[in-house]
Design a protein around this motif. Structure first.
Motif, PDB file in Angstrom:
ATOM      1  N   LEU A 120       0.825  -1.211   0.000  1.00 18.94           N
ATOM      2  CA  LEU A 120       0.000   0.000   0.000  1.00 18.94           C
ATOM      3  C   LEU A 120       0.857   1.258   0.000  1.00 18.94           C
ATOM      4  CD1 LEU A 120      -2.824  -1.104   2.477  1.00 18.94           C
ATOM      5  CD2 LEU A 120      -2.896  -1.045  -0.020  1.00 18.94           C
ATOM      6  N   LEU A 123      -3.604   5.459  -5.002  1.00 23.17           N
ATOM      7  CA  LEU A 123      -4.778   5.523  -4.131  1.00 23.17           C
ATOM      8  C   LEU A 123      -5.283   6.948  -4.006  1.00 23.17           C
ATOM      9  CD1 LEU A 123      -3.693   3.055  -1.286  1.00 23.17           C
ATOM     10  CD2 LEU A 123      -5.655   2.771  -2.790  1.00 23.17           C
ATOM     11  N   LEU A 142      -9.655   2.788   1.708  1.00 26.09           N
ATOM     12  CA  LEU A 142      -9.039   1.493   1.995  1.00 26.09           C
ATOM     13  C   LEU A 142      -9.434   1.030   3.394  1.00 26.09           C
ATOM     14  CD1 LEU A 142      -7.035  -0.723   1.076  1.00 26.09           C
ATOM     15  CD2 LEU A 142      -5.262   0.555   2.280  1.00 26.09           C
ATOM     16  N   ASP A 186     -13.529  -5.341  -3.678  1.00 24.29           N
ATOM     17  CA  ASP A 186     -13.684  -3.977  -4.208  1.00 24.29           C
ATOM     18  C   ASP A 186     -15.111  -3.782  -4.677  1.00 24.29           C
ATOM     19  OD1 ASP A 186     -14.032  -4.424  -7.220  1.00 24.29           O
ATOM     20  OD2 ASP A 186     -12.186  -5.562  -6.827  1.00 24.29           O
TER      21      ASP A 186
END
Length: 726
Positions: A549, A556, A563, A625
């Motif tokens: 990440l 992102l 998240l 997702d």
């Protein structure tokens, strides 16, 4: 056997009760001497008190009788009986030898005065001790019964003497007479010996419940009590002057006769009632026997018959005739061993079965039996022992069923199971060999793909280089055309050739080379995924996902995605390979978010997944997702090579999920998905469980430890990857 034991216990219980009564009487006499209470010593005013030594001897005799009645400590009972016999013999010897051994003057000497143990008391004590001692051995129990009978009769005569005032019945000459309480307790001891012997007529009357013994129990009381009571009343009336001896004798005879006749009439009525009840019971038994016979004769699938204690056939039903082949006339009285094969008869199996049934009550058996014509059949048998009320074996009942068809079916089923097991084993071996062949072919394919990709890489590099050189040469040629020495017509002609015939083919060549290079790179990665040697250890997936990440933080932020990261349990595997799995899945989730709504990506651990399987403990992780989703018709193709659903959403060659599945399978895991078009997709990854936190923190760092340090990783260009592969 149970009824026999209960009736046997009746006479023993009575003997024990008599022993307790003698103990109480003896202790009362000793208490009278100890505390100077006359009524306890003599029981009747003005009568001779019992000697203390006599009380002690009677106490020992009652203890011996009680021990024999209970069947415990028989050696102690024998010892006390011998002591009693010794005391009695000593007393008789003193009188016969005119000596004074002072056996009867040891206790309470100062209070005895002229009190001594009577000679008939000493003889009765000797008789009681000898009879009690004879109870110790079965062979001389008849002597015990005889001695007890003599003791009971003699002491009863002494009691009668006291009742009728005849001193000659309870005294001998001028010697001191037997005390009334001594006579009574000796009588109780004698009765107890007769009862506990178990072989006397009195024990038989008490122990059995036949009509005769029931009648005897009712008559014996009247036969003893009536003459005694009426004789005493006749004597009292005669001494009082109410009537003379002739009238008294007549009155005694009449009263005794009336009482005895009444008792006889009552007994006859009782016997008649018992006989009527017995007749009714016999009728019911005959009816039940008839019903039983009809029932047994109506059963054709079972051979049901009775045997005598020696094993000879007594009854024979139609089922036995049908199964065994014997008629009732030819088999009755014959031994049932004729149903057994010769080898079983030689081993005395029939005899052992009867002995076992008599010992256990019943036995079950399966085995071969022989019919009258010599053919064999498989039989299932039940033999039950039959006992009468007193526990005597009267015979056996046997039920036999022909189980040949069932046995053949079971044997066939067993053979079928064996054949099925052999087929399964053979098929398993074939599948194992096929799996080995497939694995070998897979390795060969991987080697081939790697070799072909590697071999194609070299000419592809050359082609790419030559196209570059050609493009550069074309550029130089265009520059040369601008020189003044070249005529305008030639310059124009060559420029047309360069613009229309050279630039576009060179562009298509470079595009095709780039595409082919990408495919070869993917094939190389796929082949390396199957050949690389993993360094298996426990990996902290929380650190791995955080590292992924961090590398995707910019993407992102650009996508504005939310998240959600849940705590992840450690997994066991290669750290770099596990990072590739989650990097690909998280990257796909980012690439295929729906631009029309805010994206949400959730990474976590499936808590309700199976904790373990045949390969050990497992954990199931998910990456969820709310992106574009995958149509149901396409979900089965996403793990195939070069398959892309949304090619415009992100660049790539469609090999990412194929590589992920290959890596997961090499870790012994499984990957699958659930998706709804337009709503989102969830990828599930099942992997071997890693070490616990306690285990990882309790040991020093090593190759199988939890990986917490981030690995060095950077983007690698296709050219660099090509060089590494070469």
């Amino acid at each position: 056997m149970e009824n026999r034991f209960q009736s046997w216990a009746t006479s023993r219980r009575i003997s024990a009760a008599l022993a307790v009564s003698v103990v109480i009487g003896s202790v009362a006499v000793l208490a009278g001497w100890l505390f100077g209470i006359s009524v306890l010593k003599a029981w009747l005013p003005g009568r001779v008190p019992m000697n203390p030594a006599t009380a002690v001897a009677l106490l020992l005799a009652s203890v011996s009788l009680g021990l024999f009645a209970c069947g415990r400590f028989r050696s102690v009972g024998l010892l006390t009986a011998l002591v009693v016999a010794g005391v009695g013999a000593g007393c008789v010897t003193c009188y016969w030898a005119e000596a004074n051994f002072r056996i009867d003057r040891i206790l309470f000497y100062s209070d005895l005065g002229n009190n001594r143990m009577a000679p008939n008391t000493g003889f009765c004590l000797f008789l009681a001790g000898a009879a009690l001692a004879a109870l110790r051995h079965e062979r001389v129990r008849r002597l015990a019964e005889a001695g007890g009978s003599v003791l009971a009769s003699w002491s009863f005569l002494s009691v009668i003497g006291y009742v009728f005032g005849s001193r000659s019945l309870y005294g001998i000459g001028g010697y001191i007479p037997m005390a009334i309480n001594t006579a009574l307790m000796l009588h109780l001891v004698g009765l107890g010996v007769v009862l506990v012997s178990g072989k006397s007529w009195l024990a038989w009357i008490v122990d059995t419940s036949t009509p005769g013994t029931v009648l005897a129990r009712r008559l014996v009381v009247a036969a003893v009590a009536a003459p005694l009571m009426f004789g005493w009343m006749q004597l009292r009336g005669q001494l009082s002057g109410l009537y003379d001896a002739q009238f008294g004798s007549a009155l005694l005879v009449v009263a005794t006769t009336i009482v005895l006749l009444g008792v006889v009439a009552w007994a006859v009525k009782s016997v008649d009632r018992a006989m009527s009840e017995n007749a009714a019971m016999q009728a019911r038994l005959r009816e039940q026997d008839l019903q039983y016979r009809l029932l047994v004769e109506g059963i054709h699938d079972y051979a049901i018959f009775l045997l005598d204690p020696a094993g000879n056939v007594r009854t024979w039903n139609d089922g036995a005739r049908r199964i065994m082949g014997y008629g009732s006339q030819e088999i009755l009285g014959q031994s049932f061993s004729c149903f057994y094969p010769a080898e079983d008869a030689a081993r005395e199996k029939p005899v052992r079965e009867l002995e076992e049934a008599a010992r256990q009550g019943r036995i079950r058996d399966e085995g071969w039996r022989v019919r009258r014509d010599g053919t064999r059949f498989w039989a299932s048998s039940l033999i039950t022992a039959i006992f009468n009320d007193d526990g005597t074996l009267t015979g056996f009942s046997k039920i036999t069923r022909d189980m040949t068809a069932q046995r053949e079916y079971q044997l066939g089923l067993a053979d079928l199971n064996d054949e099925l097991e052999r087929r399964v084993e053979r098929r398993t071996r074939e599948l194992s060999e096929a799996n080995r062949d497939l694995a070998e072919k897979n390795r060969e394919n991987e080697t081939f793909v790697y070799s072909v990709s590697h071999d194609l890489r070299s000419p592809l590099v050359n082609l790419q280089g030559f196209s570059t050189e050609l493009e550069r040469s074309c550029g130089e040629l265009v520059g040369s055309l601008k020189a003044e020495a070249v005529s305008e017509e030639l310059r124009r002609h060559l420029a047309e050739i360069m613009d229309s015939g050279m630039r576009e083919p060179i562009y298509f060549i470079r595009t095709a080379v780039t595409r082919l290079s990408t495919i070869i790179d993917a094939l190389l990665r796929l082949s390396r995924a199957g050949r690389v040697e993993y360094q298996v250890r426990s990996v902290d997936l929380n650190e791995v996902v955080r590292r992924i990440l961090d590398s995707m933080r910019v993407t992102l932020s650009e996508r504005g995605a939310e998240l959600v990261l849940h705590p992840l349990a450690p997994a066991r595997g290669d750290a770099t390979a596990l990072e590739q799995i989650f990097a690909n899945l998280i990257g796909n989730a980012l690439n295929y978010l729906d631009p029309s709504r805010q994206g949400v990506i959730e990474i976590g651990l499936l808590q309700d997944a199976p904790a373990s399987d045949e390969n050990g403990p497992r954990q199931t992780y998910f990456v969820r997702d709310n992106g574009l989703g995958i149509p149901a018709a396409y979900q089965g193709k996403v793990f195939q090579a070069f398959q892309r659903l949304h090619p415009s959403s992100a660049p790539g060659e469609g090999m990412g999920l194929t590589l992920v599945r290959r890596i997961v399978e090499r870790h012994g895991g499984r990957i699958w998905l659930e998706s709804t078009e337009g709503e989102g997709t969830t990828f599930f990854v099942s992997l071997p469980s890693g070490a616990s936190a306690d285990e990882s923190s309790a040991s020093p760092a090593g190759p199988d430890e939890l990986v917490s340090e981030p690995a060095t990783c950077r983007a690698v260009s296709p050219q660099e990857e090509l060089c590494h592969a070469c």
